[in-house]
Design a protein around this motif. Structure first.
Motif, short mmCIF file in Angstrom:
data_model
loop_
_atom_site.label_atom_id
_atom_site.label_comp_id
_atom_site.label_asym_id
_atom_site.label_seq_id
_atom_site.Cartn_x
_atom_site.Cartn_y
_atom_site.Cartn_z
N ILE A 178 0.85 -1.19 0.00
CA ILE A 178 0.00 0.00 0.00
C ILE A 178 0.89 1.23 0.00
O ILE A 178 1.81 1.34 0.81
N ASP A 179 0.64 2.16 -0.93
CA ASP A 179 1.50 3.35 -1.01
C ASP A 179 1.09 4.39 0.01
O ASP A 179 0.14 4.19 0.80
N ASP A 180 1.81 5.52 0.00
CA ASP A 180 1.58 6.56 1.00
C ASP A 180 0.20 7.21 0.86
O ASP A 180 -0.29 7.84 1.80
N ASP A 181 -0.41 7.07 -0.31
CA ASP A 181 -1.73 7.66 -0.52
C ASP A 181 -2.86 6.69 -0.20
O ASP A 181 -4.03 6.99 -0.41
N GLY A 182 -2.50 5.49 0.33
CA GLY A 182 -3.52 4.53 0.70
C GLY A 182 -4.05 3.70 -0.46
O GLY A 182 -5.12 3.09 -0.35
N ALA A 183 -3.32 3.65 -1.56
CA ALA A 183 -3.75 2.85 -2.72
C ALA A 183 -2.93 1.57 -2.80
O ALA A 183 -1.74 1.56 -2.46
N TRP A 184 -3.57 0.50 -3.26
CA TRP A 184 -2.88 -0.76 -3.44
C TRP A 184 -1.86 -0.64 -4.56
O TRP A 184 -2.16 -0.15 -5.65
N LEU A 185 -0.62 -1.10 -4.30
CA LEU A 185 0.39 -1.18 -5.35
C LEU A 185 0.18 -2.43 -6.19
O LEU A 185 0.48 -2.47 -7.38
N GLY A 186 -0.29 -3.48 -5.55
CA GLY A 186 -0.61 -4.75 -6.19
C GLY A 186 -1.64 -5.44 -5.32
O GLY A 186 -1.70 -5.22 -4.11
N PHE A 187 -2.46 -6.29 -5.92
CA PHE A 187 -3.58 -6.89 -5.20
C PHE A 187 -3.32 -8.39 -4.97
O PHE A 187 -3.34 -9.17 -5.92
N PRO A 188 -3.06 -8.81 -3.72
CA PRO A 188 -2.96 -10.25 -3.45
C PRO A 188 -4.32 -10.91 -3.68
O PRO A 188 -5.36 -10.35 -3.30
N THR A 189 -4.31 -12.07 -4.30
CA THR A 189 -5.57 -12.77 -4.58
C THR A 189 -5.65 -14.14 -3.93
O THR A 189 -6.68 -14.80 -4.03
N VAL A 190 -4.58 -14.57 -3.26
CA VAL A 190 -4.55 -15.91 -2.66
C VAL A 190 -3.99 -15.81 -1.24
O VAL A 190 -3.00 -15.12 -0.99
N LEU A 191 -4.64 -16.50 -0.31
CA LEU A 191 -4.14 -16.64 1.05
C LEU A 191 -3.68 -18.07 1.23
O LEU A 191 -4.43 -19.02 0.98
N ARG A 192 -2.41 -18.24 1.64
CA ARG A 192 -1.84 -19.58 1.78
C ARG A 192 -1.46 -19.84 3.23
O ARG A 192 -0.89 -18.98 3.90
N LEU A 193 -1.79 -21.03 3.70
CA LEU A 193 -1.38 -21.49 5.02
C LEU A 193 -0.45 -22.68 4.85
O LEU A 193 -0.77 -23.63 4.12
N ALA A 194 0.70 -22.64 5.50
CA ALA A 194 1.64 -23.76 5.47
C ALA A 194 1.95 -24.16 6.91
O ALA A 194 2.05 -23.31 7.80
N VAL A 195 2.07 -25.47 7.14
CA VAL A 195 2.35 -25.98 8.49
C VAL A 195 3.36 -27.10 8.41
O VAL A 195 3.53 -27.76 7.38
N ARG A 196 4.04 -27.31 9.52
CA ARG A 196 4.77 -28.54 9.78
C ARG A 196 4.19 -29.11 11.05
O ARG A 196 4.24 -28.48 12.10
N VAL A 197 3.62 -30.29 10.94
CA VAL A 197 2.96 -30.92 12.07
C VAL A 197 3.42 -32.36 12.16
O VAL A 197 3.52 -33.06 11.15
N ALA A 198 3.73 -32.82 13.38
CA ALA A 198 4.30 -34.15 13.56
C ALA A 198 3.69 -34.83 14.78
O ALA A 198 2.93 -34.22 15.54
N THR A 199 4.04 -36.10 14.96
CA THR A 199 3.53 -36.89 16.09
C THR A 199 4.41 -36.81 17.32
O THR A 199 4.06 -37.34 18.36
N GLY A 200 5.55 -36.15 17.21
CA GLY A 200 6.46 -36.02 18.34
C GLY A 200 7.28 -34.76 18.24
O GLY A 200 7.43 -34.19 17.16
N PRO A 201 7.84 -34.30 19.38
CA PRO A 201 8.58 -33.04 19.38
C PRO A 201 9.85 -33.09 18.54
O PRO A 201 10.32 -32.06 18.05
N SER A 202 10.42 -34.28 18.36
CA SER A 202 11.66 -34.40 17.61
C SER A 202 11.47 -35.06 16.26
O SER A 202 12.44 -35.32 15.54
N THR A 203 10.23 -35.37 15.91
CA THR A 203 9.96 -36.02 14.64
C THR A 203 10.08 -35.02 13.50
O THR A 203 9.53 -33.92 13.56
N LEU A 204 10.82 -35.40 12.47
CA LEU A 204 10.97 -34.53 11.32
C LEU A 204 9.72 -34.61 10.45
O LEU A 204 9.19 -35.68 10.21
N SER A 205 9.26 -33.48 9.98
CA SER A 205 8.06 -33.45 9.15
C SER A 205 8.26 -32.48 8.00
O SER A 205 9.01 -31.51 8.10
N ASN A 206 7.58 -32.74 6.91
CA ASN A 206 7.64 -31.86 5.75
C ASN A 206 6.62 -30.73 5.88
O ASN A 206 5.61 -30.85 6.57
#
Length: 533
Positions: free
Chosen positions: A395-423
């Motif tokens: 957003i520029d200084d005049d309150g106008a969008w410079l570009g419009f995001p159209t997608v919201l992405r959520l990414a997680v790493r979730v595992a079965t244990g505190p030391s388990t490696l996960s993608n």
């Protein structure tokens, strides 16, 4: 195609510099900028105590209780200052291509600017009068070097003027002065020179064994660039209060590497004939693109182990392999690129960084986030940080969008244990079905921003989180071990023009049986939703 002249800028201890501007009592004292228990960066007085990046904060405090701690969890102030520095440099050198690398590094192609100055000096018939050991009367007053080229008016379209003042209410925007008086031009370069034996005085710097005039003029261009770089460093220091180190060389890789020789606050220029000498003295880990995996391949092939990594210098690699043998060590294409870098060769151009980012991303890592409800709550501050960062980047200084995001992405790493490696796994949802998001420029208070983040969390993010958890085999309710190691939210899919709200956003699909068929409503543009009632 002739050699290019590149400046590589690296702002010294950048996070610390930002914190010192926010709290001047930190200047000159040892302090740590930390994220969780990890040292993200530290001031130079703290480094003199033997502390290092990525070390343990707890261990550092036990060893040096007087070291001050600064929470650097939020990257928003660093991103904001990084953007300001980039804008400043673009305004200071109009017509030059500026490419950002991360928050605090930049490459600048000053080839056209340097050639323009060289041509002006030749036309003025003063250039070669100052090359002799004895400077003629009248030349000791220096020369005026330009910071803009004849291509600048076209190349600088859309570039903002820069405001020196930190006080927005009392400041007046004005363009930077586009030339400067270089008083010591006929005496010596203001930079460290590699090799040091070459000499920094003008006659010594321009000495060359080659009879090729192109070699002579190439060093002359590097000489001119060193004076321009010093002026830029001075303007950055006086105008914004930041220290930086700069390398001057004939390509991006060499400029970046030579710029690290005299940190902090150093300016180093690499003489064109000394490239092989410079590379031979470097450790392989100092060469860009030689990451841990690439080095391990080389170590294994040469019979080195990790403890002897200090012996892995470019000179030893080049003496051991010729090009065909070296290339065979790596996948097709990679070996050729790495071999060229070991020779100091890099044809990659400096690419102008767009004013509009392709995405804005916020993430955090966790150790004790062990339930889905807790993860749902942890997403709230991430979304708030994302919205704040969007206001800075999109957003520029005049309150106008410079570009419009159209997608919201959520990414997680979730595992079965505190030391388990996960993608990392991710899920996306269109933002054009959530019209309130595009009202972000109109929000006036933090409370309004918090409410928008809460609506996005319930409407978009939490359903995505549930889908990802189920997709990874976790139950939404009931017992079962679950450890969230990372959460990331990002606004992506940036487009130049205002998108159209989908029909689903205008009227949600009815729940239960449909009683009567109704014509589909046409899509409505966002102006419909932006109108305040």
């Amino acid at each position: 195609m002739g050699k290019r002249i590149i400046l590589a800028i690296d702002f010294d201890a950048f996070y610390c510099g930002v914190e010192e501007k926010r709290d001047p009592t930190l200047v000159g004292v040892p302090f740590i900028v930390y994220q969780k228990d990890c040292i993200a960066t530290l001031s130079y007085p703290a480094r003199e105590l033997g502390l290092h990046k990525l070390g343990s904060v707890a261990a550092a405090v036990r060893a040096h209780p007087h070291v001050r701690l600064v929470n650097g969890e939020s990257l928003a102030p660093y991103r904001e200052q990084g953007k300001q520095l980039w804008s400043f440099v673009r305004a200071a050198l109009p017509g030059c291509t500026v490419e950002r690398l991360g928050l605090e590094e930049m490459w600048i192609d000053v080839t056209a600017l340097v050639e323009s100055n060289l041509a002006a000096l030749i036309d003025a018939d003063v250039l070669f009068k100052g090359i002799s050991e004895e400077v003629a009367d009248g030349l000791d007053q220096g020369v005026r070097l330009s910071l803009t080229t004849t291509a600048a008016p076209e190349a600088t379209a859309g570039r903002e003027e820069f405001n020196y003042s930190d006080n927005e209410e009392n400041s007046v925007a004005a363009p930077l002065e586009m030339s400067f008086l270089c008083e010591d031009f006929f005496f010596q370069t203001p930079a460290h020179v590699f090799p040091a034996s070459h000499g920094a005085t003008m006659p010594a710097f321009l000495q060359t064994e080659s009879t090729d005039p192109d070699e002579f003029y190439l060093d002359f261009k590097l000489y001119i660039a060193s004076h321009i770089a010093r002026e830029l460093m001075l303007r950055i220091s006086l105008g914004l209060g930041y220290s930086c180190s700069v390398g001057v060389a004939t390509n991006k890789t060499l400029a970046k590497m030579v710029g690290s020789l005299h940190k902090p606050g150093g300016l180093t220029v690499l003489v064109s004939s000394a490239v092989q000498e410079f590379m031979a003295a470097c450790h392989v880990r100092k060469v860009p693109y030689f990451g841990a995996k690439s080095r391990h391949i080389l170590q294994d092939a040469m019979g080195h182990d990790t403890d002897r990594d200090g012996d892995l210098r470019v000179e030893s690699v080049l003496s051991r392999y010729d090009r065909p043998e070296f290339v065979k060590l790596y996948p097709p294409g990679q070996g050729d690129k790495l071999w060229a870098l070991l020779q100091g060769e890099d044809n990659a151009p400096v690419r102008e960084t767009s004013r509009v980012q392709k995405q804005v991303s916020i993430e955090d890592t966790y150790r004790e986030l062990t339930s889905i409800p807790r993860a749902e709550q942890a997403l709230q501050p991430l979304l708030e940080s994302l919205l704040r960062q969007l206001r800075i980047d999109m957003i520029d200084d005049d309150g106008a969008w410079l570009g419009f995001p159209t997608v919201l992405r959520l990414a997680v790493r979730v595992a079965t244990g505190p030391s388990t490696l996960s993608n990392r796994v991710s899920h996306s949802h269109t933002l054009t079905s959530f019209a309130p998001f595009y009202l972000l420029p109109e929000l006036e208070t933090n409370n309004e921003l918090t409410k928008l983040a809460e609506r996005m969390r319930h409407s978009l993010i939490v359903p995505m989180l549930h889908k990802l958890c189920v997709g990874q085999g976790f139950r939404l309710t009931g017992p079962g071990p679950i450890y969230f190691q990372l959460l990331n939210v990002a606004a992506t899919g940036v487009v130049a023009h205002k998108p159209v709200i989908t029909s689903a956003a205008v009227k949600p699909a009815p729940v239960g049986p449909v009683r009567s068929a109704k014509p589909t409503r046409p899509s409505k543009k966002l102006d419909f939703y932006f109108t305040r009632k």
